[in-house]
Design a protein around this motif. Structure first.
Motif, PDB file in Angstrom:
ATOM      1  N   CYS A 216      47.706 -49.674 101.324  1.00  0.00           N
ATOM      2  CA  CYS A 216      48.305 -48.597 100.528  1.00  0.00           C
ATOM      3  C   CYS A 216      47.459 -47.323 100.560  1.00  0.00           C
ATOM      4  O   CYS A 216      46.235 -47.370 100.423  1.00  0.00           O
TER       5      CYS A 216
ATOM      6  N   CYS B 266      42.471 -50.049  93.451  1.00  0.00           N
ATOM      7  CA  CYS B 266      41.346 -49.392  94.134  1.00  0.00           C
ATOM      8  C   CYS B 266      40.421 -48.790  93.086  1.00  0.00           C
ATOM      9  O   CYS B 266      40.859 -48.381  92.005  1.00  0.00           O
TER      10      CYS B 266
ATOM     11  N   CYS C 235      50.303 -46.950  91.156  1.00  0.00           N
ATOM     12  CA  CYS C 235      49.878 -48.340  91.381  1.00  0.00           C
ATOM     13  C   CYS C 235      50.656 -49.356  90.545  1.00  0.00           C
ATOM     14  O   CYS C 235      50.730 -50.528  90.915  1.00  0.00           O
TER      15      CYS C 235
ATOM     16  N   CYS D  35      47.751 -43.043  96.670  1.00  0.00           N
ATOM     17  CA  CYS D  35      47.034 -42.096  95.812  1.00  0.00           C
ATOM     18  C   CYS D  35      45.645 -41.864  96.387  1.00  0.00           C
ATOM     19  O   CYS D  35      45.220 -42.572  97.312  1.00  0.00           O
TER      20      CYS D  35
ATOM     21  N   ARG E  88      37.624 -46.230  98.768  1.00  0.00           N
ATOM     22  CA  ARG E  88      37.505 -47.675  98.517  1.00  0.00           C
ATOM     23  C   ARG E  88      36.884 -48.387  99.722  1.00  0.00           C
ATOM     24  O   ARG E  88      37.040 -47.953 100.865  1.00  0.00           O
TER      25      ARG E  88
HETATM   26  S1  SF4 Z   1      45.051 -47.390  93.583  1.00  0.00           S
HETATM   27 FE1  SF4 Z   1      47.009 -48.382  93.978  1.00  0.00          FE
HETATM   28  S2  SF4 Z   1      48.442 -46.701  94.514  1.00  0.00           S
HETATM   29 FE2  SF4 Z   1      46.320 -45.923  94.746  1.00  0.00          FE
HETATM   30  S3  SF4 Z   1      45.822 -46.289  96.906  1.00  0.00           S
HETATM   31 FE3  SF4 Z   1      45.057 -48.055  95.734  1.00  0.00          FE
HETATM   32  S4  SF4 Z   1      46.720 -49.553  95.863  1.00  0.00           S
HETATM   33 FE4  SF4 Z   1      47.601 -47.560  96.430  1.00  0.00          FE
END
Ligand code: SF4
Length: 273
Positions: free
Chosen positions: A82, A168, A184, A85, A91
């Protein structure tokens, strides 16, 4: 609370480890009302060095359609890639969750879902929620309830899954932003739908806001401690609010309140069977 839980020696030792005193013969944990205005905020402590770092600006890619129809493995793989965002930029790992073992591609069979807020530094590095000291305390809480983070559901019940609202890590453990939670949250919603837990423990203000904002109108203005002691609903699953272990580690007397919350959840679960 009367001693309806029949705590054995091991559970009593775990409660002692949590700092919860269990008195005989009534087996009653000390419970002190939360002071009005208290704010439970595990993610509010940010290192100055982290604040100095600028957050990277990654490429944002819209979430795929149909999350509410996905199976467990499709959901896991969607989360792992993902970029919906900005948190994807810094991350090391997404943190989908951990819990009872399950057949390949299937959601684990669990009675309990623990919902925290967002991965911290260690969780980000290990790709698992609630590790380190907070994780140890959570494990002790689960042990006191005769549960464990990876134990399977037995005929008499049990089975746990642990997940966060955000998958994340917010840089420097800063608070999640509303737009990050909004992006998320569909993943957690789908996890709940697939796991079908019988009880959710919401740990921390952002977990509570994410789960209860549509069903508790007075949520925003209510001190965190005042939200405890009741059973709410999320997707028709009972929800009990308690303190995040990271907060408890900084406020050790609150352990007794956490035990009271766990007792409320256990009693509700037992009463609904
Ligand atoms: S926090 Fe959630 S929405 Fe944002 S990049 Fe990570 S998985 Fe995707």
């Amino acid at each position: 609370m009367t001693d309806t839980l029949h705590l054995d020696k091991r559970q009593r030792a775990m409660l002692a480890e949590m700092g919860v005193r269990v008195w005989s013969p009534m087996s009653e944990a000390a419970v002190i009302d939360a002071p009005a205005g208290e704010i439970e905020q595990p993610h509010s402590f940010v290192a100055a060095s982290d604040l100095a770092k600028a957050e990277p600006v990654p490429t944002i890619i819209q979430r795929p359609e149909g999350i509410d129809q996905m199976g467990w493995s499709a959901l896991q793989s969607t989360v792992s890639s993902c970029q919906a965002c900005t948190l994807c930029g810094a991350r090391h790992n997404t943190v989908f969750g951990v819990g009872a073992l399950a057949a390949e591609g299937e959601a684990p069979q669990v009675d309990w879902l623990i919902v925290g807020e967002a991965p911290g530094e260690e969780e980000d590095l290990q790709g698992e929620p609630f590790v380190g000291q907070a994780g140890e305390l959570l494990d002790n809480m689960l042990g006191a309830m005769s549960l464990s983070r990876t134990g399977a559901r037995k005929p008499e019940g049990g089975g746990v899954y642990i997940a966060n609202v955000l998958k994340c890590r917010p840089p420097g453990n800063r608070n999640p932003k509303p737009e990050e939670v909004a992006q998320c949250l569909p993943y957690l919603e789908r996890q709940v739908a697939l796991l079908k837990p019988k009880m959710i423990l919401a740990m921390g203000r952002f977990a509570v806001q994410a789960l209860l904002r549509d069903s508790v109108p007075e949520l925003e203005g209510t001190p965190y401690g005042k939200l405890r002691g009741r059973v709410y609903q999320y997707q028709n699953v009972p929800v009990v609010v308690t303190y995040h272990p990271a907060y408890v580690l900084r406020n050790l007397p609150e352990k007794a309140k956490v035990w009271a919350d766990l007792c409320l959840a256990m009693a509700h679960l037992k009463g609904s069977e």
